[in-house]
Scaffold this active site. Structure first.
Site, PDB file in Angstrom:
ATOM      1  N   ASP A  79      42.688  33.904  39.993  1.00  0.00           N
ATOM      2  CA  ASP A  79      41.975  34.919  39.224  1.00  0.00           C
ATOM      3  C   ASP A  79      42.146  36.170  40.067  1.00  0.00           C
ATOM      4  O   ASP A  79      41.522  36.288  41.130  1.00  0.00           O
ATOM      5  CB  ASP A  79      40.498  34.568  39.062  1.00  0.00           C
ATOM      6  CG  ASP A  79      39.800  35.584  38.178  1.00  0.00           C
ATOM      7  OD1 ASP A  79      40.055  36.790  38.364  1.00  0.00           O
ATOM      8  OD2 ASP A  79      39.026  35.194  37.298  1.00  0.00           O
ATOM      9  N   HIS A  80      43.013  37.074  39.623  1.00  0.00           N
ATOM     10  CA  HIS A  80      43.400  38.139  40.554  1.00  0.00           C
ATOM     11  C   HIS A  80      42.223  39.039  40.920  1.00  0.00           C
ATOM     12  O   HIS A  80      42.274  39.751  41.921  1.00  0.00           O
ATOM     13  CB  HIS A  80      44.606  38.939  40.029  1.00  0.00           C
ATOM     14  CG  HIS A  80      44.281  39.934  38.961  1.00  0.00           C
ATOM     15  ND1 HIS A  80      44.125  39.607  37.643  1.00  0.00           N
ATOM     16  CD2 HIS A  80      44.083  41.272  39.037  1.00  0.00           C
ATOM     17  CE1 HIS A  80      43.860  40.702  36.949  1.00  0.00           C
ATOM     18  NE2 HIS A  80      43.826  41.725  37.763  1.00  0.00           N
ATOM     19  N   HIS A 107      37.734  36.761  34.781  1.00  0.00           N
ATOM     20  CA  HIS A 107      37.364  37.813  35.736  1.00  0.00           C
ATOM     21  C   HIS A 107      35.863  38.129  35.720  1.00  0.00           C
ATOM     22  O   HIS A 107      35.217  38.202  36.756  1.00  0.00           O
ATOM     23  CB  HIS A 107      38.128  39.110  35.449  1.00  0.00           C
ATOM     24  CG  HIS A 107      39.605  38.908  35.260  1.00  0.00           C
ATOM     25  ND1 HIS A 107      40.331  38.041  36.023  1.00  0.00           N
ATOM     26  CD2 HIS A 107      40.492  39.457  34.387  1.00  0.00           C
ATOM     27  CE1 HIS A 107      41.608  38.080  35.649  1.00  0.00           C
ATOM     28  NE2 HIS A 107      41.728  38.928  34.644  1.00  0.00           N
TER      29      HIS A 107
HETATM   30  C1  BG6 Z   1      44.468  40.551  32.965  1.00  0.00           C
HETATM   31  C2  BG6 Z   1      44.349  40.655  31.472  1.00  0.00           C
HETATM   32  O1  BG6 Z   1      44.029  39.298  33.401  1.00  0.00           O
HETATM   33  O2  BG6 Z   1      43.695  41.551  33.575  1.00  0.00           O
HETATM   34  C3  BG6 Z   1      44.773  42.023  30.992  1.00  0.00           C
HETATM   35  O3  BG6 Z   1      45.171  39.673  30.853  1.00  0.00           O
HETATM   36  C4  BG6 Z   1      44.019  43.100  31.731  1.00  0.00           C
HETATM   37  O4  BG6 Z   1      44.551  42.146  29.589  1.00  0.00           O
HETATM   38  C5  BG6 Z   1      44.091  42.872  33.243  1.00  0.00           C
HETATM   39  O5  BG6 Z   1      44.587  44.339  31.398  1.00  0.00           O
HETATM   40  C6  BG6 Z   1      43.195  43.819  33.974  1.00  0.00           C
HETATM   41  O6  BG6 Z   1      43.418  43.750  35.357  1.00  0.00           O
HETATM   42  P1  BG6 Z   1      43.111  44.978  36.293  1.00  0.00           P
HETATM   43  O7  BG6 Z   1      43.377  44.457  37.672  1.00  0.00           O
HETATM   44  O8  BG6 Z   1      44.032  46.069  35.879  1.00  0.00           O
HETATM   45  O9  BG6 Z   1      41.668  45.330  36.061  1.00  0.00           O
END
Ligand code: BG6
Length: 480
Positions: free
Chosen positions: A168-169, A231
């Site tokens: 989960d980045h 997230h």
């Molecule tokens: C991803 C989603 O997991 O997270 C995308 O699939 C979203 O739809 C993205 O744009 C958002 O990541 P960050 O790091 O730009 O907030």
């Protein structure tokens, strides 16, 4: 024996935008194991040279020019190799196994989940699922509890839970980890971090982008499953968890999963009062006209591109403390923020003309500019002949200033390094994912039974007006 990182989906969007730039960043700082090879694989019939070209272009596009020192780039590219592979053909894995030999192996799966099963079977048959190998999986890990279980079962046929690193980045983002530091590295907040001290919590993840050509994936998912299931629920878990005994994978994830299992179900009886869904129509983004969701998609759709929720964590600590969540595409600005709204003082000693006392607020901004800000009431300078005047002022924990000389890393840099080191603390355990899906499935079933469909909102606005009503009914305003 050396070490190797095997990258599935090596020519894909994530690899080009995030993984290769992250690996380059780590390598440039001397953080990759000496001699570690990075072996890309995907369906395209490239050779090593052609793949290094793909990587060179990706770096040029996604890394600041001043960091692209020729010798560093060349040294990084020298690590790269490529083996074309059709994951559905079991025989295709043999050359891969040969290229890897007996290297200490990490594998990163960034492919369509429909290929997970075949890939895992292929890895196993080729002897690449041996003990000690670490497997990272990129989302989507299923579209509901049943499909997520099916994927996890498939993975478990070849890799133990200890070998499985679910990404989960958001957990790799600096400020998300800072939330843990803030809560458990300071004595100041924890005594108030409960129903006695906190009025409510807000979490906003707003994006200005629309579909970005990802219609095939996104239209089947929608905002709830794309952003909340993973997230945002991870953020809820980190805000709400009890202090873990230590910062390690078991202790932290044990505490998170308890929170996820304590989420009060939102069902058909409560979906209408606890959730709002929307879909953007045409409007403007950054001053430019943009089309609505269905025109971008090219077909009618009832997928939500915005969702707002009111949720409760049903335990002692969070009794009567609502958590308000909202996320959406084509909102007015890109920001991700957690707001902890403390309670008002029980009694004001100041005359009414000093104005109402505003409750303290802690705002943890994840992006675009990471920052932590605590707002407090302070006396306005003056002689106060008519009584003290107070004003809300921010105490900034300006991360950008305090740590000005430290380069902000891509979330994946941290996660890749932890994967290589075999540290799963910032990865999601199976029981967490399943608790997340259980709660999300309940909401979706509720929408279906209640016949809820997304309300339109113009691109460039903060979602349907019902999202404002969701909090205002409780006397709470979204913090923009
Ligand atoms: C991803 C989603 O997991 O997270 C995308 O699939 C979203 O739809 C993205 O744009 C958002 O990541 P960050 O790091 O730009 O907030």
């Amino acid at each position: 024996m050396g070490s190797a990182l095997l990258l599935f989906g090596a020519t894909g969007d994530l690899a080009r935008r995030m993984l290769l730039p992250s690996l380059f960043g780590l390598d440039a700082d001397g953080l990759l194991p000496a001699g570690m090879r990075i072996i890309g694989t995907a369906r395209s019939r490239l050779d090593g040279e052609a793949y290094r070209d793909v990587a060179r272009k990706a770096l040029a596009e996604h890394i600041d020019a001043e960091r692209l020192v020729a010798a560093t780039v060349d040294a990084f590219l020298a690590r790269l190799d490529y083996v074309p592979l059709d994951a559905t053909d079991p025989a295709a894995f043999a050359p891969l196994a040969e290229a890897i030999g007996d290297a200490d192996l990490s594998i990163f799966l960034s492919t369509a989940p429909s290929l997970f099963g075949a890939t895992i079977a292929g890895l196993q048959a080729a002897g690449l699922a041996r003990p000690g190998v670490r497997l990272a999986l990129e989302k989507p890990l299923g579209a509901d509890l049943a499909s997520s279980r099916a994927i996890n079962d498939q993975v478990a046929t070849a890799f133990s839970e200890a070998q499985t690193f679910r990404i989960d980045h958001y957990l790799g983002k600096e400020t998300v980890q800072n939330l843990i530091a803030l809560r458990f590295g300071n004595v100041l907040f924890e005594p108030l971090w409960n129903t006695a001290g906190i009025d409510h919590v807000q979490i906003t993840v707003s994006e200005t982008v629309g579909l970005e050509g990802r219609g095939d994936y996104y239209d089947g998912m929608g905002a709830l499953r794309d952003m909340v299931q993973n997230h945002m629920l991870q953020l809820v878990a980190l805000v709400a968890m009890e202090p873990p005994a230590r910062f390690d994978a078991t202790a932290v994830r044990d505490e998170k999963v308890k929170v996820l299992r304590s989420l009060r179900p939102i069902d058909a009886a409560s979906v209408e009062s606890c959730s709002v869904i929307g879909q953007y129509t045409e409007g403007a983004s950054a001053g430019q006209p943009v089309p609505g969701y269905t025109s971008e998609l090219g077909k009618p759709s009832t997928t939500e591109t915005f969702v707002a929720l009111k949720l409760h964590v049903d335990n002692w600590r969070w009794k009567n403390v609502p958590f308000y969540l909202r996320t959406g595409k084509r909102l007015p600005e890109r920001h991700s923020e957690i707001t902890i709204q403390f309670k008002t003082v029980p009694h004001s000693i100041f005359a009414t003309r000093s104005g109402p006392l505003r409750p303290n607020r802690l705002v943890i901004r994840l992006q675009p500019h990471e920052n932590i800000r605590l707002s407090i009431m302070a006396k306005e300078p003056g002689l106060d002949r008519d009584g003290v005047r107070l004003r809300e002022v921010p105490l900034d924990i300006g991360l950008a200033n305090a740590f000005a000389d430290v380069r902000r890393r891509i979330a994946y840099e941290r996660l890749l390094l932890d994967l290589l080191a075999g540290d799963p603390t910032l990865f999601v355990r199976r029981d967490e994912v399943e608790a997340q899906w259980t709660w999300i499935d309940g909401i979706r079933a509720g929408w279906k039974t209640a016949g809820m469909t997304p309300k339109p909102y113009g691109a460039g606005t903060w979602g349907p007006s019902a999202a404002i009503a969701l909090t205002e009914r409780d006397g709470v305003s979204w913090y923009d």
